[in-house]
Scaffold this motif. Structure first.
Motif, short mmCIF file in Angstrom:
data_model
loop_
_atom_site.label_atom_id
_atom_site.label_comp_id
_atom_site.label_asym_id
_atom_site.label_seq_id
_atom_site.Cartn_x
_atom_site.Cartn_y
_atom_site.Cartn_z
N SER A 1 0.81 -1.21 0.00
CA SER A 1 0.00 0.00 0.00
C SER A 1 0.85 1.26 0.00
O SER A 1 2.05 1.23 0.25
CB SER A 1 -0.88 0.02 1.25
OG SER A 1 -0.09 0.34 2.37
N LYS B 1 -5.09 5.00 3.40
CA LYS B 1 -4.28 3.87 2.96
C LYS B 1 -4.80 3.35 1.64
O LYS B 1 -5.88 2.78 1.58
CB LYS B 1 -4.29 2.77 4.03
CG LYS B 1 -3.49 1.53 3.65
CD LYS B 1 -3.32 0.58 4.83
CE LYS B 1 -2.59 -0.69 4.41
NZ LYS B 1 -2.17 -1.52 5.53
N THR C 1 7.67 -0.62 12.15
CA THR C 1 6.89 0.24 11.25
C THR C 1 5.39 -0.04 11.34
O THR C 1 4.59 0.72 10.80
CB THR C 1 7.32 0.10 9.78
OG1 THR C 1 7.37 -1.29 9.46
CG2 THR C 1 8.66 0.74 9.52
#
Ligand code: ADP
Ligand code: MG
Length: 398
Positions: free
Chosen positions: A35, A94, A185
Motif C-alpha cells: 500500500s 491507505k 513500522t
C-alpha cells in the motif's frame, strides 16, 4: 512536498471520484509492499485550530530534531496536554494496491472492523472502493521514526513502548487474531503520549484459518508419522541448501503460512509449523526488544529463512535448535563452525551487542522479559497477558 509526491496524490484524487470532496491529501507518509499511505485533512472537520493540532505539530518538530536539541516533556507538560479529540482533523488514507487479492483486502478490513474499540489498535474510520481501488481511512497518529529513536530509548521508554504494544496484543489475541507482522513500522509510537497504536492488519489472520493439518507440537501422538514426513534442513560451511530434501524424495513438501517480515519470523514459522498461534507475535515483539536492548537495528539481517535459522542458531546453539525443530517434526542439522553447541545467554549477548560492560538492574529485568519472549518453544513463550504481569512492568527497578 516533493513534486513527484504531489503528482502521485493528484493521480489518486483524479482517479477516485469524490475523494477530494471529503479529503485534502497533504503528504505521502508511507510506501510499502502492499500500500501507499497519505496524510490527509478531513474537510468535514469543523475548522478551528485548537490546542491539539498545535501540540501535534510541535511534537513532530521536536522528534525530528537531533537528540541534543530534543526536549523531553516534563510531568507538568504532560498534564496540560490536550486530551484526544473524537473526530480527528487529520487522517491516514491507505491506498491498497490493486494487485492485492480482493480476499486479502476484505480480510484486512474485516479484522480491523472486529477490533474496533480495542485500546492501542488503530481504528478504521471508513473505507471506500472505486472499481478495483480500495482505500481505508484511519485517524492520523503522529509517531516518531523508530530508526532515529531506538538509539536514545531509555529502559523507561521501553517500558512504555511495550506496555502499549502488549495492551494492543492482548485485545488482538483475545479475538483469536494473529497479527503476523509485528515490527517497528507497524506499531506507531508516540513518545510524548507514551503510547502507540498497532496498524497494518494486511497479513493478519484468525487462529486456525490456514489449517493444513495438526502439527506435532500440539498433538505428540503424531510423532512417528510426522517424523517420517518431516522435511530435512541441511546446512554446511560453504553452501547453504535452501531446501535440503533427500534426493528422490517423493513426499509432498509441508505447507504452512510463512507470511511476515524477515528477521521477525518466529522459529515455528521457519520450521513450517502447521498449528501457528498468537505466540508468533510475541516472538516478533521480542525481536523489537532485542533491537532496543542491543542498540542494533536491524538486529537480524537474513536474506531468507535458512539464513534466518543460521542467525537464530548462532544465538541459541545447535542443541536448542534441534529440540525446537523436533517440536514440529523437523530435523535441524548444521555443520557451520561458528555455530556452537550451547549458544549464548541473553545478558552476554546484549552486553556484546550494545558494547557495555555491565547491565543495570532494570536492563537485567528487561533481559529476563526478552528471554520469555524469545523462547523457542511457543507453548512456553509468554502470552501478551503474561508479559504485562512480568516484573519488568510490575516491579520496575528504575
Ligand atoms: P503496509 O501494508 O504498506 O505496510 P501500513 O498500514 O503498515 O501499510 O502503513 C504504512 C506506513 O504508513 C506505516 O508504517 C506508517 O508510517 C504510516 N501509517 C499507517 N497508518 C498510519 C496512521 N494511522 N497514522 C500515521 N501514519 C500511519
Ligand atoms: Mg506495514
Amino acid at each position: 512536498v516533493d513534486e513527484s509526491v504531489k503528482e502521485d496524490m493528484k493521480r489518486l484524487e483524479d482517479t477516485f471520484p469524490g475523494i477530494s470532496d471529503r479529503f485534502r491529501l497533504v503528504n505521502r507518509i508511507g510506501e510499502g509492499t502492499f500500500s501507499t499511505v497519505y496524510k490527509a485533512e478531513d474537510l468535514l472537520y469543523n475548522h478551528y485550530r485548537n490546542d491539539w493540532d498545535a501540540f501535534q505539530e510541535a511534537q513532530e518538530d521536536n522528534w525530528a530534531a537531533p537528540p541534543s536539541k530534543r526536549r523531553r516533556l516534563s510531568a507538568g507538560d504532560r498534564q496540560s496536554m490536550p486530551t484526544k479529540r473524537r473526530q480527528p482533523r487529520y487522517v491516514a488514507v491507505k491506498k491498497i494496491y490493486v494487485t492485492s487479492s480482493p480476499l486479502r483486502i476484505q480480510n484486512e478490513l474485516e479484522l480491523l472492523h472486529d477490533l474496533r474499540g480495542c485500546k492501542s489498535v488503530c481504528p478504521l474510520i471508513t473505507a471506500f472502493r472505486h472499481q478495483d481501488q480500495v482505500v481505508a481511512v484511519l485517524p492520523y497518529f503522529p509517531h516518531s521514526d523508530f530508526r532515529i529513536q531506538y538509539r536514545t530509548f531509555l529502559v523507561a521508554d521501553m517500558r512504555h513502548y511495550f506496555r502499549s504494544l502488549f495492551t494492543a496484543l492482548v485485545s488482538v489475541h483475545k479475538h483469536n487474531i494473529l497479527h503476523r507482522d509485528i515490527k517497528p513500522t507497524n506499531f506507531l509510537y508516540n513518545p510524548d503520549l507514551r503510547e502507540g497504536v498497532l496498524v497494518d492488519f494486511g497479513l493478519a489472520e484468525r487462529e486456525g484459518s490456514e489449517y493444513t493439518g495438526t502439527c506435532l507440537c500440539v498433538n505428540p501422538s503424531h510423532v512417528r508419522r510426522n517424523r517420517i514426513l518431516g522435511s530435512y534442513y541441511s546446512t554446511n560451511s560453504t553452501s547453504v541448501l535452501a531446501n535440503g530434501y533427500p534426493k528422490n524424495d517423493s513426499r509432498p513438501s509441508r505447507r504452512a503460512n510463512r507470511a511476515g517480515t524477515r528477521g521477525f519470523r518466529a522459529p515455528e514459522v521457519l520450521f513450517k509449523c502447521t498449528s501457528q498461534t498468537t505466540k508468533i507475535d510475541m516472538w516478533s515483539a521480542g525481536v523489537i526488544l532485542l533491537t532496543l536492548l542491543g542498540r542494533r537495528f536491524p538486529f537480524f539481517n537474513s536474506a531468507d529463512d535458512v539464513d534466518a535459522m543460521i542467525e537464530m542458531a548462532s544465538i541459541f546453539g545447535t542443541q536448542r535448535m534441534k529440540a525446537a525443530a523436533a517440536l514440529h517434526g523437523q530435523i535441524f542439522e548444521s555443520n557451520i563452525p561458528t555455530i556452537g553447541d550451547k549458544g549464548y545467554n541473553w545478558e552476554k549477548l546484549i552486553k556484546w551487542a550494545s558494547c557495555v560492560e555491565d547491565l543495570t538492574e532494570s536492563e537485567k529485568q528487561a533481559t529476563r522479559l526478552l528471554a520469555g519472549l524469545m523462547e523457542l518453544d511457543p507453548s512456553k513463550r509468554l502470552s501478551a497477558r503474561e508479559a504485562l504481569e512480568h516484573e519488568f512492568f510490575t516491579k520496575p527497578k528504575d
